[in-house]
Design a protein around this motif. Structure first.
Motif, PDB file in Angstrom:
ATOM      1  N   ASP A 120       9.398 -13.069  27.716  1.00 30.50           N
ATOM      2  CA  ASP A 120       9.864 -14.143  28.578  1.00 30.50           C
ATOM      3  C   ASP A 120       9.079 -15.431  28.336  1.00 30.50           C
ATOM      4  O   ASP A 120       9.595 -16.527  28.530  1.00 30.50           O
ATOM      5  N   GLU A 121       7.838 -15.316  27.867  1.00 37.09           N
ATOM      6  CA  GLU A 121       7.064 -16.504  27.497  1.00 37.09           C
ATOM      7  C   GLU A 121       7.701 -17.176  26.281  1.00 37.09           C
ATOM      8  O   GLU A 121       7.849 -18.397  26.228  1.00 37.09           O
ATOM      9  N   LEU A 122       8.095 -16.375  25.295  1.00 42.20           N
ATOM     10  CA  LEU A 122       8.764 -16.914  24.108  1.00 42.20           C
ATOM     11  C   LEU A 122      10.073 -17.584  24.492  1.00 42.20           C
ATOM     12  O   LEU A 122      10.395 -18.667  23.979  1.00 42.20           O
ATOM     13  N   ARG A 123      10.827 -16.975  25.378  1.00 42.61           N
ATOM     14  CA  ARG A 123      12.112 -17.557  25.787  1.00 42.61           C
ATOM     15  C   ARG A 123      11.920 -18.927  26.420  1.00 42.61           C
ATOM     16  O   ARG A 123      12.683 -19.860  26.158  1.00 42.61           O
ATOM     17  N   ILE A 124      10.892 -19.061  27.249  1.00 39.05           N
ATOM     18  CA  ILE A 124      10.630 -20.340  27.910  1.00 39.05           C
ATOM     19  C   ILE A 124      10.258 -21.401  26.883  1.00 39.05           C
ATOM     20  O   ILE A 124      10.768 -22.531  26.921  1.00 39.05           O
ATOM     21  N   LEU A 125       9.378 -21.072  25.952  1.00 41.07           N
ATOM     22  CA  LEU A 125       8.960 -22.040  24.933  1.00 41.07           C
ATOM     23  C   LEU A 125      10.115 -22.417  24.010  1.00 41.07           C
ATOM     24  O   LEU A 125      10.321 -23.604  23.723  1.00 41.07           O
ATOM     25  N   PHE A 126      10.868 -21.422  23.562  1.00 37.63           N
ATOM     26  CA  PHE A 126      11.969 -21.710  22.638  1.00 37.63           C
ATOM     27  C   PHE A 126      13.090 -22.479  23.329  1.00 37.63           C
ATOM     28  O   PHE A 126      13.771 -23.273  22.685  1.00 37.63           O
ATOM     29  N   GLU A 127      13.268 -22.252  24.625  1.00 35.97           N
ATOM     30  CA  GLU A 127      14.306 -22.967  25.363  1.00 35.97           C
ATOM     31  C   GLU A 127      14.060 -24.469  25.328  1.00 35.97           C
ATOM     32  O   GLU A 127      14.991 -25.262  25.167  1.00 35.97           O
ATOM     33  N   THR A 128      12.786 -24.876  25.461  1.00 39.02           N
ATOM     34  CA  THR A 128      12.451 -26.296  25.425  1.00 39.02           C
ATOM     35  C   THR A 128      12.253 -26.804  24.005  1.00 39.02           C
ATOM     36  O   THR A 128      12.852 -27.805  23.593  1.00 39.02           O
ATOM     37  N   ASN A 129      11.404 -26.118  23.247  1.00 40.57           N
ATOM     38  CA  ASN A 129      10.960 -26.638  21.953  1.00 40.57           C
ATOM     39  C   ASN A 129      11.986 -26.521  20.839  1.00 40.57           C
ATOM     40  O   ASN A 129      11.909 -27.247  19.838  1.00 40.57           O
ATOM     41  N   VAL A 130      12.936 -25.628  20.984  1.00 43.56           N
ATOM     42  CA  VAL A 130      13.912 -25.389  19.916  1.00 43.56           C
ATOM     43  C   VAL A 130      15.340 -25.652  20.404  1.00 43.56           C
ATOM     44  O   VAL A 130      16.019 -26.571  19.935  1.00 43.56           O
ATOM     45  N   LEU A 131      15.779 -24.864  21.373  1.00 41.40           N
ATOM     46  CA  LEU A 131      17.153 -25.003  21.842  1.00 41.40           C
ATOM     47  C   LEU A 131      17.369 -26.339  22.543  1.00 41.40           C
ATOM     48  O   LEU A 131      18.449 -26.937  22.429  1.00 41.40           O
ATOM     49  N   GLY A 132      16.355 -26.823  23.248  1.00 39.34           N
ATOM     50  CA  GLY A 132      16.472 -28.123  23.894  1.00 39.34           C
ATOM     51  C   GLY A 132      16.672 -29.243  22.896  1.00 39.34           C
ATOM     52  O   GLY A 132      17.467 -30.167  23.127  1.00 39.34           O
ATOM     53  N   VAL A 133      15.954 -29.166  21.795  1.00 37.32           N
ATOM     54  CA  VAL A 133      16.106 -30.169  20.737  1.00 37.32           C
ATOM     55  C   VAL A 133      17.515 -30.143  20.168  1.00 37.32           C
ATOM     56  O   VAL A 133      18.160 -31.188  19.989  1.00 37.32           O
ATOM     57  N   LEU A 134      18.023 -28.953  19.902  1.00 39.21           N
ATOM     58  CA  LEU A 134      19.361 -28.840  19.323  1.00 39.21           C
ATOM     59  C   LEU A 134      20.426 -29.298  20.318  1.00 39.21           C
ATOM     60  O   LEU A 134      21.391 -29.988  19.939  1.00 39.21           O
ATOM     61  N   ALA A 135      20.246 -28.944  21.583  1.00 35.08           N
ATOM     62  CA  ALA A 135      21.227 -29.342  22.598  1.00 35.08           C
ATOM     63  C   ALA A 135      21.295 -30.862  22.740  1.00 35.08           C
ATOM     64  O   ALA A 135      22.386 -31.445  22.805  1.00 35.08           O
ATOM     65  N   VAL A 136      20.139 -31.513  22.794  1.00 35.76           N
ATOM     66  CA  VAL A 136      20.110 -32.973  22.899  1.00 35.76           C
ATOM     67  C   VAL A 136      20.716 -33.608  21.653  1.00 35.76           C
ATOM     68  O   VAL A 136      21.506 -34.552  21.734  1.00 35.76           O
ATOM     69  N   THR A 137      20.355 -33.083  20.493  1.00 35.84           N
ATOM     70  CA  THR A 137      20.875 -33.636  19.245  1.00 35.84           C
ATOM     71  C   THR A 137      22.382 -33.508  19.157  1.00 35.84           C
ATOM     72  O   THR A 137      23.080 -34.460  18.769  1.00 35.84           O
ATOM     73  N   GLN A 138      22.910 -32.351  19.517  1.00 34.74           N
ATOM     74  CA  GLN A 138      24.365 -32.165  19.489  1.00 34.74           C
ATOM     75  C   GLN A 138      25.069 -33.144  20.412  1.00 34.74           C
ATOM     76  O   GLN A 138      26.127 -33.687  20.073  1.00 34.74           O
ATOM     77  N   ALA A 139      24.478 -33.384  21.588  1.00 33.43           N
ATOM     78  CA  ALA A 139      25.100 -34.291  22.555  1.00 33.43           C
ATOM     79  C   ALA A 139      25.040 -35.744  22.104  1.00 33.43           C
ATOM     80  O   ALA A 139      25.964 -36.525  22.372  1.00 33.43           O
ATOM     81  N   MET A 140      23.955 -36.114  21.430  1.00 32.98           N
ATOM     82  CA  MET A 140      23.757 -37.501  21.028  1.00 32.98           C
ATOM     83  C   MET A 140      24.341 -37.825  19.657  1.00 32.98           C
ATOM     84  O   MET A 140      24.511 -39.002  19.317  1.00 32.98           O
ATOM     85  N   LEU A 141      24.683 -36.808  18.897  1.00 34.15           N
ATOM     86  CA  LEU A 141      25.135 -37.031  17.526  1.00 34.15           C
ATOM     87  C   LEU A 141      26.358 -37.943  17.421  1.00 34.15           C
ATOM     88  O   LEU A 141      26.410 -38.808  16.529  1.00 34.15           O
TER      89      LEU A 141
END
Length: 256
Positions: A120-141
């Protein structure tokens, strides 16, 4: 943010920096404003972003943006579209070093080993550091595609380099683990995938690592100020000429 802009404003380049209410994000925003950008300071709490924007001054504008919240990301993209009609630079800076359950660096390192790290620690970190980046990028692209010189910069870390950490002589090799460093490895993979996909569009996609900067993420144990730490990041953000798909740091090119 004001609803009305002077017509001259739209001739200025428009940037969005996530996690810009403090530390490296705020310093990046400050320097981009100094280079003539209108900078949107993304912050999970709007008031924190507003305080940071007020400190920077004219050219800096707060925008509520939680990179782990789809509605927040969508609202931010719609706001930028209605206010500016495009985005020239996206700096994906928002990141966390741990979930907040640990109080000392020793605890973090011990709990980050692959054999014992809580999933669950990995999920929290990856949610922000990885998936969050991709989600923002997809929305702003779609907005970045309307720019004549679009740049996507992902703030990464040399700690995530598989090449460096594969070297037995790399001094930081013992600290490579499956939490923060691995999240930056995954971020590098996303960076390269985006660069390959978008290389025919003219949009530059790159990753950059700061120096060892004293920030809240490392309990201010870094050796460099945010002014020093941000140098390599700002250089990468302003670079619209170099090839896409690069990974750089304070001393130049870094291996993936």
């Amino acid at each position: 943010m004001e609803n009305k802009k002077e017509s001259s404003t739209f001739r200025q380049p428009i940037a969005l920096v996530t996690g810009a209410n403090k530390g490296l994000g705020q310093q990046i925003a400050k320097e981009l404003v100094g280079h003539g950008y209108i900078v949107l300071l993304g912050s999970r709490k709007f008031d924190n972003g507003k305080a940071a924007a007020d400190e920077i001054g004219q050219g800096a504008h707060p925008i509520q943006l939680d990179v782990t919240n789809t509605q927040s990301i969508t609202a931010a993209a719609e706001h930028i579209a209605s206010e500016f009609g495009r985005l020239d630079l996206l700096v994906n800076n928002a990141a966390i070093g741990q979930s907040g359950r640990y109080s000392t660096l020793t605890e973090i390192l011990e709990a980050s080993k692959a054999s014992v790290a809580p999933l669950d620690e990995l999920r929290i970190l990856f949610e922000t550091n990885v998936l969050g980046v991709l989600a923002v990028t997809q929305a702003m692209l779609p907005l970045i595609k309307l720019s004549t010189s679009g740049v996507i910069l992902n703030i990464s870390s040399a700690a995530g380099s598989l090449t460096l950490n594969s070297d037995p002589n790399f001094p930081y090799r013992p600290y490579f683990n499956v939490t923060y460093p691995a999240s930056k490895t995954a971020l590098n993979a996303i960076t390269l995938a985006l660069a390959i996909e978008l290389e025919d569009t003219g949009i530059k996609v790159r990753a950059a690592s700061p120096s060892f900067t004293a920030t809240a993420m490392n309990n201010f144990q870094g050796t460099d100020t945010v002014e020093v730490g941000a140098r390599a990041l700002v250089l990468a953000a302003l670079d619209t000429e170099s090839p896409t798909g690069s990974f750089t740091g304070p001393d130049g090119k870094l291996p993936w």
